[in-house]
Scaffold this active site. Sequence first.
Site, PDB file in Angstrom:
ATOM      1  N   GLN A  13       1.054  -0.853  -0.553  1.00 56.90           N
ATOM      2  CA  GLN A  13      -0.006  -0.040   0.257  1.00 56.90           C
ATOM      3  C   GLN A  13       0.990   1.010  -0.231  1.00 56.90           C
ATOM      4  O   GLN A  13       0.807   2.342  -0.716  1.00 56.90           O
ATOM      5  CB  GLN A  13      -1.104   0.009   1.702  1.00 56.90           C
ATOM      6  CG  GLN A  13      -1.712  -1.486   1.229  1.00 56.90           C
ATOM      7  CD  GLN A  13      -3.230  -0.305   0.242  1.00 56.90           C
ATOM      8  OE1 GLN A  13      -3.102  -0.380  -1.127  1.00 56.90           O
ATOM      9  NE2 GLN A  13      -4.312  -0.836   0.938  1.00 56.90           N
ATOM     10  N   GLY A  15       4.293   1.975  -0.699  1.00 56.77           N
ATOM     11  CA  GLY A  15       5.109   1.368  -1.651  1.00 56.77           C
ATOM     12  C   GLY A  15       4.243   1.955  -2.774  1.00 56.77           C
ATOM     13  O   GLY A  15       4.976   2.907  -3.932  1.00 56.77           O
ATOM     14  N   ASP A  34       9.628  -6.027  -4.398  1.00 51.52           N
ATOM     15  CA  ASP A  34       8.927  -6.968  -3.488  1.00 51.52           C
ATOM     16  C   ASP A  34       9.102  -8.196  -3.568  1.00 51.52           C
ATOM     17  O   ASP A  34       9.924  -8.628  -4.749  1.00 51.52           O
ATOM     18  CB  ASP A  34       7.025  -6.490  -3.994  1.00 51.52           C
ATOM     19  CG  ASP A  34       6.618  -6.437  -2.547  1.00 51.52           C
ATOM     20  OD1 ASP A  34       6.111  -5.870  -1.899  1.00 51.52           O
ATOM     21  OD2 ASP A  34       6.500  -7.825  -2.114  1.00 51.52           O
ATOM     22  N   ARG A  89       2.042  -1.659  17.600  1.00 51.33           N
ATOM     23  CA  ARG A  89       3.078  -1.771  16.495  1.00 51.33           C
ATOM     24  C   ARG A  89       4.839  -2.698  16.735  1.00 51.33           C
ATOM     25  O   ARG A  89       4.693  -3.723  16.125  1.00 51.33           O
ATOM     26  CB  ARG A  89       4.100  -0.721  16.378  1.00 51.33           C
ATOM     27  CG  ARG A  89       3.045   0.654  16.136  1.00 51.33           C
ATOM     28  CD  ARG A  89       3.713   2.168  15.140  1.00 51.33           C
ATOM     29  NE  ARG A  89       2.560   2.973  15.253  1.00 51.33           N
ATOM     30  CZ  ARG A  89       2.795   3.435  15.461  1.00 51.33           C
ATOM     31  NH1 ARG A  89       1.910   3.555  17.444  1.00 51.33           N
ATOM     32  NH2 ARG A  89       0.826   4.685  14.745  1.00 51.33           N
ATOM     33  N   ASN A  96       8.593  -8.249  11.580  1.00 53.62           N
ATOM     34  CA  ASN A  96       9.769  -7.208  10.287  1.00 53.62           C
ATOM     35  C   ASN A  96      11.257  -7.725  10.618  1.00 53.62           C
ATOM     36  O   ASN A  96      12.065  -7.000   9.551  1.00 53.62           O
ATOM     37  CB  ASN A  96       8.802  -5.957  10.113  1.00 53.62           C
ATOM     38  CG  ASN A  96       7.281  -5.968  10.031  1.00 53.62           C
ATOM     39  OD1 ASN A  96       7.291  -6.664   9.294  1.00 53.62           O
ATOM     40  ND2 ASN A  96       6.531  -5.338  10.485  1.00 53.62           N
ATOM     41  N   ILE A 119      10.140   3.243   6.927  1.00 55.56           N
ATOM     42  CA  ILE A 119       9.086   3.108   7.362  1.00 55.56           C
ATOM     43  C   ILE A 119       8.838   1.803   8.421  1.00 55.56           C
ATOM     44  O   ILE A 119       7.062   1.596   8.955  1.00 55.56           O
ATOM     45  CB  ILE A 119       8.171   3.336   5.816  1.00 55.56           C
ATOM     46  CG1 ILE A 119       8.536   4.538   5.079  1.00 55.56           C
ATOM     47  CG2 ILE A 119       6.726   3.968   6.508  1.00 55.56           C
ATOM     48  CD1 ILE A 119       7.375   5.232   3.621  1.00 55.56           C
ATOM     49  N   HIS A 176       8.224   6.631  17.397  1.00 52.82           N
ATOM     50  CA  HIS A 176       6.762   6.596  16.831  1.00 52.82           C
ATOM     51  C   HIS A 176       5.747   5.181  17.021  1.00 52.82           C
ATOM     52  O   HIS A 176       5.464   4.023  16.786  1.00 52.82           O
ATOM     53  CB  HIS A 176       7.195   5.910  15.509  1.00 52.82           C
ATOM     54  CG  HIS A 176       6.414   6.123  14.322  1.00 52.82           C
ATOM     55  ND1 HIS A 176       5.032   7.561  14.574  1.00 52.82           N
ATOM     56  CD2 HIS A 176       5.308   5.590  13.988  1.00 52.82           C
ATOM     57  CE1 HIS A 176       4.227   6.462  13.642  1.00 52.82           C
ATOM     58  NE2 HIS A 176       4.121   5.547  13.159  1.00 52.82           N
TER      59      HIS A 176
HETATM   60  P1  A3D Z   1       1.526  -3.413   2.759  1.00 51.72           P
HETATM   61  O1  A3D Z   1       0.463  -3.648   1.784  1.00 51.72           O
HETATM   62  O2  A3D Z   1       1.457  -5.486   3.513  1.00 51.72           O
HETATM   63  O3  A3D Z   1       2.834  -4.214   2.573  1.00 51.72           O
HETATM   64  C1  A3D Z   1       3.992  -4.358   2.690  1.00 51.72           C
HETATM   65  C2  A3D Z   1       4.680  -5.276   0.611  1.00 51.72           C
HETATM   66  O4  A3D Z   1       6.138  -6.521   1.858  1.00 51.72           O
HETATM   67  C3  A3D Z   1       4.030  -6.527   0.619  1.00 51.72           C
HETATM   68  O5  A3D Z   1       3.928  -6.147  -0.582  1.00 51.72           O
HETATM   69  C4  A3D Z   1       4.836  -8.046   0.558  1.00 51.72           C
HETATM   70  O6  A3D Z   1       4.993  -8.879   0.152  1.00 51.72           O
HETATM   71  C5  A3D Z   1       6.110  -6.499   1.261  1.00 51.72           C
HETATM   72  N1  A3D Z   1       7.050  -7.283   1.427  1.00 51.72           N
HETATM   73  C6  A3D Z   1       6.677  -8.306   2.885  1.00 51.72           C
HETATM   74  N2  A3D Z   1       8.577  -9.493   3.175  1.00 51.72           N
HETATM   75  C7  A3D Z   1       9.156  -8.794   1.977  1.00 51.72           C
HETATM   76  C8  A3D Z   1      10.445  -8.822   1.954  1.00 51.72           C
HETATM   77  N3  A3D Z   1      11.329  -9.875   2.768  1.00 51.72           N
HETATM   78  N4  A3D Z   1      11.052  -8.009   1.072  1.00 51.72           N
HETATM   79  C9  A3D Z   1      10.453  -7.128   0.432  1.00 51.72           C
HETATM   80  N5  A3D Z   1       9.285  -6.806   0.407  1.00 51.72           N
HETATM   81  C10 A3D Z   1       8.386  -7.709   1.156  1.00 51.72           C
HETATM   82  O7  A3D Z   1       1.683  -3.035   3.767  1.00 51.72           O
HETATM   83  P2  A3D Z   1       2.067  -1.382   4.026  1.00 51.72           P
HETATM   84  O8  A3D Z   1       2.902  -0.388   3.335  1.00 51.72           O
HETATM   85  O9  A3D Z   1       0.791  -0.926   4.512  1.00 51.72           O
HETATM   86  O10 A3D Z   1       2.862  -1.103   4.923  1.00 51.72           O
HETATM   87  C11 A3D Z   1       4.149  -1.345   4.988  1.00 51.72           C
HETATM   88  C12 A3D Z   1       4.952  -1.162   6.164  1.00 51.72           C
HETATM   89  O11 A3D Z   1       4.929   0.112   7.222  1.00 51.72           O
HETATM   90  C13 A3D Z   1       4.771  -1.715   8.406  1.00 51.72           C
HETATM   91  O12 A3D Z   1       5.932  -2.079   8.206  1.00 51.72           O
HETATM   92  C14 A3D Z   1       3.646  -0.519   8.400  1.00 51.72           C
HETATM   93  O13 A3D Z   1       3.206  -1.008  10.157  1.00 51.72           O
HETATM   94  C15 A3D Z   1       4.530   0.750   8.497  1.00 51.72           C
HETATM   95  N6  A3D Z   1       3.667   1.702   8.355  1.00 51.72           N
HETATM   96  C16 A3D Z   1       4.724   2.512   9.340  1.00 51.72           C
HETATM   97  C17 A3D Z   1       4.282   3.847   9.559  1.00 51.72           C
HETATM   98  C18 A3D Z   1       5.519   4.983   9.942  1.00 51.72           C
HETATM   99  O14 A3D Z   1       4.608   5.840  10.171  1.00 51.72           O
HETATM  100  C19 A3D Z   1       5.700   4.631  10.680  1.00 51.72           C
HETATM  101  C20 A3D Z   1       2.311   4.451   9.453  1.00 51.72           C
HETATM  102  C21 A3D Z   1       2.310   3.193   8.689  1.00 51.72           C
HETATM  103  C22 A3D Z   1       2.518   1.897   7.988  1.00 51.72           C
END
Ligand code: A3D
Length: 320
Positions: A13, A15, A34, A89, A96, A119, A176
Amino acid sequence: MARPKIALIGAGQIGGTLAHLAAIKELGDVVLFDIAEGTPQGKALDIAESGPVEGFDAALRGTNDYADIAGADVCIVTAGVPRKPGMSRDDLLGINLKVMKSVGEGIKAHAPDAFVICITNPLDAMVWALQQYSGLPAGKVVGMAGVLDAARFRHFLSLEFDVSMKDVTAFVLGGHGDTMVPLTRYSTVAGIPLPDLVEMGWTTQDKLDAIVQRTRDGGAEIVGLLKTGSAFYAPAASAIEMAEAYLKDQKRLLPCAAWVDGALGLNGIYVGVPTIIGAGGIERVVDINLRKDEQEMFDKSVDAVKGLVEACKGIDPALA
Ligand code: A3D
């Protein structure tokens, strides 16, 4: 001159939103990486096909091969798992951490000169792990959280005061998580600090306290509404602001999870602090003065981050 190269590690989401924003803002060419086959390729093609309509010049490609991030100027890491309702978190730590190991090794091998923005949650511990596994200089590996937390605070304040979000500045320090420290004294409407606005009758201390708490709970509020994942539009916009500051040597003063060794009474920890971001990466950590009550809140937050980093040290990512 070649366009900058932006590698997005994780094409979920956040990315996908990062790729779209980077292209629309013409920050450079984008590689989406990915482990899921087809996802980065599909998103890259979909966004590239919006180019003629949006009118941007940027190449986008998706890949499952780390070799394709070679020579990236910026890497933004969202690989991993987001939380679901009821999770904190910190519940994401073990899973992670394992992801940070493979991502860190991929960046080390293929993009060792990049400015790396993490992130993935739990943010402060994951950025620490990413720096350890990548071996990149600490000033080139940072975490995005403060810009997002401050943006949430700014948004809520603009609603309370019925003023433009553009005129609201906010300052959020610390980890955070639930212990983050929104600093009201350093947050303003066009330069007027929040405590003065309370005195001027623009709001009450109770309402301000409620807004501070809503900011702390900002991520959970969205998780509760979405039910299937966490926030992604505002997190992506926040990381793009940091990437732009680096690529354009803007010397922006932005709060982010940076390596602090000396400033704010800290020695050797990743935590949310005000920083200057320019072509050198984190060029400066801004050593602000905190009052006793602010210092206590900040110390509590630093302790929470230290606890998570210690927990990481006790986990074997191969077994996580
Ligand atoms: P999501 O849409 O699940 O995307 C994560 C992607 O990571 C998926 O497409 C997976 O296939 C991929 N992935 C999993 N393992 C691997 C790997 N080993 N190598 C490469 N890709 C991989 O999640 P998202 O995009 O919504 O969120 C991503 C992260 O950001 C999560 O850990 C959230 O908790 C975090 N996040 C942080 C904040 C901050 O403010 C810091 C805010 C919102 C989300």
